[in-house]
Design a protein around this motif. Structure first.
Motif, PDB file in Angstrom:
ATOM      1  N   GLY A  45       0.785  -1.227   0.000  1.00 27.92           N
ATOM      2  CA  GLY A  45       0.000   0.000   0.000  1.00 27.92           C
ATOM      3  C   GLY A  45       0.816   1.276   0.000  1.00 27.92           C
ATOM      4  N   VAL A  46       2.136   1.201   0.073  1.00 23.81           N
ATOM      5  CA  VAL A  46       2.967   2.393   0.032  1.00 23.81           C
ATOM      6  C   VAL A  46       2.963   2.942  -1.390  1.00 23.81           C
ATOM      7  CG1 VAL A  46       5.323   3.289   0.252  1.00 23.81           C
ATOM      8  CG2 VAL A  46       4.415   1.729   1.971  1.00 23.81           C
ATOM      9  N   LEU A  47       2.752   4.240  -1.504  1.00 29.28           N
ATOM     10  CA  LEU A  47       2.714   4.910  -2.796  1.00 29.28           C
ATOM     11  C   LEU A  47       4.072   5.547  -3.074  1.00 29.28           C
ATOM     12  CD1 LEU A  47       0.743   5.705  -5.121  1.00 29.28           C
ATOM     13  CD2 LEU A  47       0.344   7.836  -3.849  1.00 29.28           C
ATOM     14  N   LEU A  48       4.638   5.246  -4.244  1.00 27.95           N
ATOM     15  CA  LEU A  48       5.875   5.876  -4.707  1.00 27.95           C
ATOM     16  C   LEU A  48       5.476   6.907  -5.744  1.00 27.95           C
ATOM     17  CD1 LEU A  48       8.133   2.725  -5.200  1.00 27.95           C
ATOM     18  CD2 LEU A  48       7.899   4.166  -3.156  1.00 27.95           C
ATOM     19  N   GLN A  49       5.832   8.169  -5.497  1.00 27.07           N
ATOM     20  CA  GLN A  49       5.444   9.257  -6.383  1.00 27.07           C
ATOM     21  C   GLN A  49       6.696   9.851  -7.026  1.00 27.07           C
ATOM     22  OE1 GLN A  49       3.005  11.399  -3.273  1.00 27.07           O
ATOM     23  NE2 GLN A  49       1.592  11.386  -5.013  1.00 27.07           N
ATOM     24  N   PHE A  50       6.799   9.744  -8.334  1.00 30.48           N
ATOM     25  CA  PHE A  50       7.947  10.269  -9.061  1.00 30.48           C
ATOM     26  C   PHE A  50       7.618  11.669  -9.557  1.00 30.48           C
ATOM     27  CE2 PHE A  50       8.255   5.748  -9.073  1.00 30.48           C
ATOM     28  CZ  PHE A  50       9.604   5.490  -8.934  1.00 30.48           C
ATOM     29  N   ALA A  51       8.541  12.614  -9.320  1.00 34.25           N
ATOM     30  CA  ALA A  51       8.349  14.006  -9.728  1.00 34.25           C
ATOM     31  C   ALA A  51       9.649  14.536 -10.324  1.00 34.25           C
ATOM     32  CB  ALA A  51       7.936  14.852  -8.522  1.00 34.25           C
ATOM     33  N   GLU A  52       9.539  15.600 -11.117  1.00 38.46           N
ATOM     34  CA  GLU A  52      10.684  16.180 -11.808  1.00 38.46           C
ATOM     35  C   GLU A  52      11.015  17.569 -11.271  1.00 38.46           C
ATOM     36  OE1 GLU A  52       9.636  16.150 -15.951  1.00 38.46           O
ATOM     37  OE2 GLU A  52       9.381  13.984 -15.986  1.00 38.46           O
ATOM     38  N   PRO A  53      11.832  17.637 -10.220  1.00 33.23           N
ATOM     39  CA  PRO A  53      12.298  18.950  -9.775  1.00 33.23           C
ATOM     40  C   PRO A  53      13.392  19.425 -10.736  1.00 33.23           C
ATOM     41  CG  PRO A  53      13.385  17.265  -8.504  1.00 33.23           C
ATOM     42  CD  PRO A  53      12.396  16.564  -9.403  1.00 33.23           C
ATOM     43  N   PRO A  54      13.845  20.663 -10.618  1.00 37.49           N
ATOM     44  CA  PRO A  54      14.996  21.064 -11.432  1.00 37.49           C
ATOM     45  C   PRO A  54      16.160  20.086 -11.194  1.00 37.49           C
ATOM     46  CG  PRO A  54      14.025  22.966 -10.351  1.00 37.49           C
ATOM     47  CD  PRO A  54      13.347  21.746  -9.785  1.00 37.49           C
ATOM     48  N   VAL A  55      16.823  19.687 -12.275  1.00 37.07           N
ATOM     49  CA  VAL A  55      17.857  18.653 -12.207  1.00 37.07           C
ATOM     50  C   VAL A  55      18.896  18.952 -11.132  1.00 37.07           C
ATOM     51  CG1 VAL A  55      19.737  17.546 -13.496  1.00 37.07           C
ATOM     52  CG2 VAL A  55      17.528  17.911 -14.574  1.00 37.07           C
ATOM     53  N   GLU A  56      19.279  20.212 -10.978  1.00 34.24           N
ATOM     54  CA  GLU A  56      20.313  20.552  -9.982  1.00 34.24           C
ATOM     55  C   GLU A  56      19.843  20.324  -8.548  1.00 34.24           C
ATOM     56  OE1 GLU A  56      18.081  24.349 -10.950  1.00 34.24           O
ATOM     57  OE2 GLU A  56      18.929  22.713 -12.126  1.00 34.24           O
TER      58      GLU A  56
END
Length: 125
Positions: A45-56
Motif C-alpha cells: 500500500g505504500v505509494l511511490l510518487q515520481f516528480a521532476e524537480p529542477p535537475v540541480e
C-alpha cells in the motif's frame, strides 16, 4: 492506529522513465497519477510518487526493497540482461556480484535518476 509508512516522493530527471524502470523491475502496479506525479503502488500500500524537480536539486537517495527469492531472481536477471552495472556492496567494490549478507541475498544498482537502489531478500532486523 499505529503509524505506518504511506508514501514518498522520488525525484527524477524523467518521472515516466524512472517509474517505468522500477515498475518493470519489481513487477509493480501502476497507480492513478495526477499533477506533477507519476505513481506506483507497492503491494503493502505504500505509494511511490515520481516528480521532476529542477535537475540541480536532485540529490541521490538510497531506496531498499525487500523482495522474495523468486522476484529477486527475476529482477536480477533483468538487470543483467539490460547490462546495468550492479554491485554486491554499497561501496561499489564488488561489481557484477550479489551478496549473501544478513542471511539472504542482496544487490545494489543505480536507477535512471542516479538513486542508489538495493534489493534484499531478508530484512536487516
Amino acid at each position: 492506529m499505529p503509524a505506518s509508512f504511506n508514501h514518498t516522493i522520488i525525484a527524477a530527471r524523467d518521472r515516466g522513465e524512472s517509474a517505468t524502470f522500477l515498475r518493470e523491475l519489481l513487477e509493480l502496479a501502476d497507480a492513478p497519477s495526477w499533477g506533477l506525479f507519476t505513481n506506483l503502488l507497492m503491494p503493502d500500500g505504500v505509494l511511490l510518487q515520481f516528480a521532476e524537480p529542477p535537475v540541480e536539486l536532485i540529490q541521490p537517495q538510497h531506496y531498499a526493497f525487500l523482495v522474495d527469492e523468486e522476484l529477486f531472481d527475476r529482477a536480477y536477471a533483468r538487470l543483467v540482461a539490460a547490462g546495468r552495472e550492479h554491485w554486491a556492496d554499497p561501496q561499489r567494490t564488488r561489481p557484477g556480484e550479489t551478496n549473501t549478507e544478513h542471511g539472504g541475498r542482496g544487490v545494489y544498482f543505480l536507477d535512471p535518476a542516479g538513486h542508489y537502489l538495493e534489493l534484499t531478500t531478508k530484512p536487516y532486523v
